[in-house]
Design a protein around this motif. Structure first.
Motif, PDB file in Angstrom:
ATOM      1  N   TYR A 278       0.807  -1.237  -0.028  1.00  0.00           N
ATOM      2  CA  TYR A 278       0.181  -0.130   0.027  1.00  0.00           C
ATOM      3  C   TYR A 278       0.999   1.318  -0.115  1.00  0.00           C
ATOM      4  CZ  TYR A 278      -4.380  -2.404   0.605  1.00  0.00           C
ATOM      5  OH  TYR A 278      -5.537  -2.988   0.359  1.00  0.00           O
ATOM      6  N   ARG A 279       0.470   2.187  -0.709  1.00  0.00           N
ATOM      7  CA  ARG A 279       1.124   3.578  -0.784  1.00  0.00           C
ATOM      8  C   ARG A 279       0.022   4.686  -0.651  1.00  0.00           C
ATOM      9  NH1 ARG A 279       4.422   0.360  -0.276  1.00  0.00           N
ATOM     10  NH2 ARG A 279       6.394   0.091  -1.347  1.00  0.00           N
ATOM     11  N   HIS A 280       0.661   5.840   0.118  1.00  0.00           N
ATOM     12  CA  HIS A 280      -0.441   6.908  -0.035  1.00  0.00           C
ATOM     13  C   HIS A 280      -0.154   7.771  -1.371  1.00  0.00           C
ATOM     14  CE1 HIS A 280      -1.583   7.690   3.988  1.00  0.00           C
ATOM     15  NE2 HIS A 280      -0.419   7.301   4.595  1.00  0.00           N
ATOM     16  N   PHE A 281      -1.264   8.213  -1.845  1.00  0.00           N
ATOM     17  CA  PHE A 281      -1.246   9.073  -3.307  1.00  0.00           C
ATOM     18  C   PHE A 281      -0.788  10.845  -3.356  1.00  0.00           C
ATOM     19  CE2 PHE A 281      -5.237   6.515  -4.660  1.00  0.00           C
ATOM     20  CZ  PHE A 281      -4.631   5.331  -4.417  1.00  0.00           C
ATOM     21  N   THR A 282      -0.720  11.164  -1.989  1.00  0.00           N
ATOM     22  CA  THR A 282      -0.287  12.603  -2.235  1.00  0.00           C
ATOM     23  C   THR A 282       1.308  12.562  -1.801  1.00  0.00           C
ATOM     24  OG1 THR A 282      -2.300  13.588  -1.324  1.00  0.00           O
ATOM     25  CG2 THR A 282      -0.362  14.838  -0.811  1.00  0.00           C
ATOM     26  N   LEU A 283       2.205  13.427  -2.729  1.00  0.00           N
ATOM     27  CA  LEU A 283       3.611  13.099  -2.543  1.00  0.00           C
ATOM     28  C   LEU A 283       4.177  14.035  -1.816  1.00  0.00           C
ATOM     29  CD1 LEU A 283       4.478  12.477  -6.122  1.00  0.00           C
ATOM     30  CD2 LEU A 283       4.044  10.881  -4.753  1.00  0.00           C
ATOM     31  N   SER A 284       3.419  15.263  -1.227  1.00  0.00           N
ATOM     32  CA  SER A 284       3.925  16.334  -0.413  1.00  0.00           C
ATOM     33  C   SER A 284       2.949  16.527   0.522  1.00  0.00           C
ATOM     34  CB  SER A 284       4.198  17.538  -1.395  1.00  0.00           C
ATOM     35  OG  SER A 284       5.293  17.246  -2.234  1.00  0.00           O
ATOM     36  N   PRO A 285       2.701  15.591   1.687  1.00  0.00           N
ATOM     37  CA  PRO A 285       1.971  15.931   2.653  1.00  0.00           C
ATOM     38  C   PRO A 285       2.228  16.940   3.651  1.00  0.00           C
ATOM     39  CG  PRO A 285       3.084  13.922   3.300  1.00  0.00           C
ATOM     40  CD  PRO A 285       3.738  14.470   1.752  1.00  0.00           C
ATOM     41  N   LEU A 286       1.202  17.014   4.554  1.00  0.00           N
ATOM     42  CA  LEU A 286       1.582  17.783   5.827  1.00  0.00           C
ATOM     43  C   LEU A 286       1.524  17.184   7.109  1.00  0.00           C
ATOM     44  CD1 LEU A 286      -0.894  20.631   4.658  1.00  0.00           C
ATOM     45  CD2 LEU A 286       1.458  21.046   4.822  1.00  0.00           C
ATOM     46  N   TYR A 287       2.277  17.742   8.270  1.00  0.00           N
ATOM     47  CA  TYR A 287       2.414  17.139   9.292  1.00  0.00           C
ATOM     48  C   TYR A 287       1.802  18.151  10.464  1.00  0.00           C
ATOM     49  CZ  TYR A 287       4.119  14.217  13.249  1.00  0.00           C
ATOM     50  OH  TYR A 287       4.342  13.325  14.418  1.00  0.00           O
ATOM     51  N   TYR A 288       0.699  17.660  11.281  1.00  0.00           N
ATOM     52  CA  TYR A 288       0.205  18.475  12.457  1.00  0.00           C
ATOM     53  C   TYR A 288       0.753  18.108  13.676  1.00  0.00           C
ATOM     54  CZ  TYR A 288      -3.233  20.618  15.822  1.00  0.00           C
ATOM     55  OH  TYR A 288      -3.690  21.156  16.659  1.00  0.00           O
ATOM     56  N   ASP A 289       1.365  19.123  14.323  1.00  0.00           N
ATOM     57  CA  ASP A 289       2.071  18.807  15.639  1.00  0.00           C
ATOM     58  C   ASP A 289       1.833  20.171  16.394  1.00  0.00           C
ATOM     59  OD1 ASP A 289       4.345  16.834  16.855  1.00  0.00           O
ATOM     60  OD2 ASP A 289       4.584  18.913  17.545  1.00  0.00           O
ATOM     61  N   HIS A 290       0.924  19.749  17.390  1.00  0.00           N
ATOM     62  CA  HIS A 290       0.672  20.774  18.466  1.00  0.00           C
ATOM     63  C   HIS A 290       0.503  22.173  18.058  1.00  0.00           C
ATOM     64  CE1 HIS A 290       2.546  17.186  20.728  1.00  0.00           C
ATOM     65  NE2 HIS A 290       2.077  17.865  21.634  1.00  0.00           N
ATOM     66  N   LEU A 291      -0.597  22.394  17.262  1.00  0.00           N
ATOM     67  CA  LEU A 291      -0.872  23.515  16.699  1.00  0.00           C
ATOM     68  C   LEU A 291      -0.101  24.233  15.713  1.00  0.00           C
ATOM     69  CD1 LEU A 291      -2.137  25.449  20.071  1.00  0.00           C
ATOM     70  CD2 LEU A 291      -3.525  23.946  18.212  1.00  0.00           C
ATOM     71  N   ARG A 292       0.745  23.457  15.157  1.00  0.00           N
ATOM     72  CA  ARG A 292       1.695  23.861  14.081  1.00  0.00           C
ATOM     73  C   ARG A 292       1.503  22.860  12.972  1.00  0.00           C
ATOM     74  NH1 ARG A 292       5.032  24.516  18.484  1.00  0.00           N
ATOM     75  NH2 ARG A 292       5.675  26.609  19.044  1.00  0.00           N
ATOM     76  N   LEU A 293       1.730  23.293  11.671  1.00  0.00           N
ATOM     77  CA  LEU A 293       1.512  22.665  10.362  1.00  0.00           C
ATOM     78  C   LEU A 293       2.866  22.565   9.348  1.00  0.00           C
ATOM     79  CD1 LEU A 293      -0.721  20.956   9.189  1.00  0.00           C
ATOM     80  CD2 LEU A 293      -1.312  22.885   7.677  1.00  0.00           C
ATOM     81  N   TYR A 294       3.315  21.710   9.357  1.00  0.00           N
ATOM     82  CA  TYR A 294       4.746  21.521   8.631  1.00  0.00           C
ATOM     83  C   TYR A 294       4.554  20.839   7.181  1.00  0.00           C
ATOM     84  CZ  TYR A 294       6.587  22.295  13.342  1.00  0.00           C
ATOM     85  OH  TYR A 294       6.724  22.773  14.584  1.00  0.00           O
ATOM     86  N   HIS A 295       5.348  21.321   6.236  1.00  0.00           N
ATOM     87  CA  HIS A 295       5.410  20.675   5.174  1.00  0.00           C
ATOM     88  C   HIS A 295       6.460  19.337   5.053  1.00  0.00           C
ATOM     89  CE1 HIS A 295       3.166  23.355   2.569  1.00  0.00           C
ATOM     90  NE2 HIS A 295       3.857  24.335   3.523  1.00  0.00           N
ATOM     91  N   ILE A 296       5.968  18.160   4.619  1.00  0.00           N
ATOM     92  CA  ILE A 296       6.727  16.989   4.710  1.00  0.00           C
ATOM     93  C   ILE A 296       7.529  17.051   3.404  1.00  0.00           C
ATOM     94  CG2 ILE A 296       7.070  14.517   4.819  1.00  0.00           C
ATOM     95  CD1 ILE A 296       4.508  14.546   6.484  1.00  0.00           C
TER      96      ILE A 296
END
Length: 363
Positions: A278-296
């Motif tokens: 199995y794989r994800h379809f989105t190549l550039s996901p985001l990461y939510y950590d303690h009220l902050r959002l990061y580009h992976i």
């Protein structure tokens, strides 16, 4: 390599009460057992801007509302002003204000819930699909055998495919109705949390990104997926990317945007596991950590957990599957459950009956 240690948090009394009242699976144990930490440490250079964080958090309010499969969404939209007051279920859900319900539906498979709404403030048509909320739906989550996608371009999770097929005609009918009733729509938003996010990906793959008479030409499309499991294999992921590329070449680079948001201590994006193909379809996901959002970064897109070089927020220190966008989703569902019981008892005095339940559970 220096690994950041996760700080230990001393829980406040209100946090202890919040975690003690959890009834839903938050998949923290899956994050510990099945998810691997990325060697890449997210830092300030990876931060998403506040505007994007706020935009996705607002759309997330529509996403979370899809879980209400007991109180009719029509009732909620008709009483938005009241239900957004303090102590009521939609307290803090200000993005819903002024929105109009287009259609509500339940799929033919496992009674999967969803709805379509029009958001006048942003001129968006929003399609929201619920995540897993019943044992019957959970069985579909576990059906990890492959099903060959009708495009013949890859394999899809058989359980998600069945759920999608069961709800597809109702989603398409709702989208058509939305465009007929609201002529000034400027964007189509497809959103879901957990299993609902996987169904959203399949909807895009099957109907939205291919040639159709459903979506007006040049209309921007936005996918917002929270805590999504992996929906298919690597070949189907490549096909999905090919469709996005073709859509952008035809309609412009800004015609399609996608946001897959993973979160601290949420193990669902690690499922089904990579070793099953199995794989994800989105190549550039985001990461939510303690009220902050990061580009992976794309090369780390399949990782579920990340160390973050930043101070933690103490609001929801344990993270988990139901704590996206700075909200406790279970609090919403708990209050909707009280509302359901209040309406069943006496719908003419439901407001007072509801507040009495709030007082009872606050003692």
């Amino acid at each position: 390599m220096h690994i950041l240690k996760q700080p230990k948090h001393t829980l406040t009394e209100s946090q202890k009460q919040m975690y003690a009242s959890e009834k839903l699976m938050n998949f923290r144990w899956v994050a510990k057992v099945a998810a691997t930490y990325s060697p890449y440490i997210l830092s300030v250079k990876d931060l998403a801007d506040q505007k994007l964080f706020s935009e996705l958090a607002e759309i997330g309010q529509f996403t979370e509302l899809a879980y209400t499969n007991t109180v009719p969404v029509q009732f909620l939209f008709e009483h938005l002003s009241l239900l957004m007051n303090p102590k009521f279920p939609l307290e803090g859900y200000h993005a819903l204000e002024g929105s109009v319900l287009v259609s509500e539906f339940f799929g033919k498979v496992a009674h999967l819930h969803g709805y379509v709404a029009y958001r006048p403030k942003t001129k968006q048509l929003v399609v929201a699909t619920s995540g897993t909320s019943t044992a019957i739906q959970a069985i579909q989550d576990l059906r990890t055998l492959w099903h060959r996608h009708k495009s013949r371009k890859g394999l899809v999770h058989s359980g998600f495919w069945q759920l999608y097929k069961g709800i597809r005609p109702f989603i398409l009918e709702g989208i058509r109705k939305g465009f007929e009733e609201h002529k000034d729509i400027q964007e189509l938003v497809i959103t879901g949390h957990s299993m609902g996010a996987a169904v959203s990906y399949i909807l895009l793959l099957d109907q939205i990104l291919v040639s159709n008479d459903l979506i007006p030409a040049d209309l921007p499309i936005k996918l917002v997926a929270f805590g999504a499991p992996r929906p298919g294999d690597a070949n189907l992921s490549m096909y999905y990317q090919e469709l996005i590329g073709a859509y952008r070449r035809k309609n412009g680079d800004d015609a399609f945007s996608e946001y897959l948001v993973k979160a601290y201590n949420d193990g669902v994006p690690a499922l089904p596991p990579l070793f099953l193909g199995y794989r994800h379809f989105t190549l550039s996901p985001l990461y939510y950590d303690h009220l902050r959002l990061y580009h992976i970064p794309p090369r780390y897109s399949e990782y579920t957990s990340f160390h973050v070089d930043a101070e933690k927020s103490p609001e929801y220190p344990r993270g988990g599957h139901n704590y996206y966008n700075g909200r406790d989703q279970e609090k919403l569902l708990r209050r909707l459950g009280w509302l359901e019981k209040s309406l069943a008892k006496d719908d003419s005095c439901w407001e007072e009956a509801y507040l009495e339940r709030v007082r009872k559970h606050s003692r």
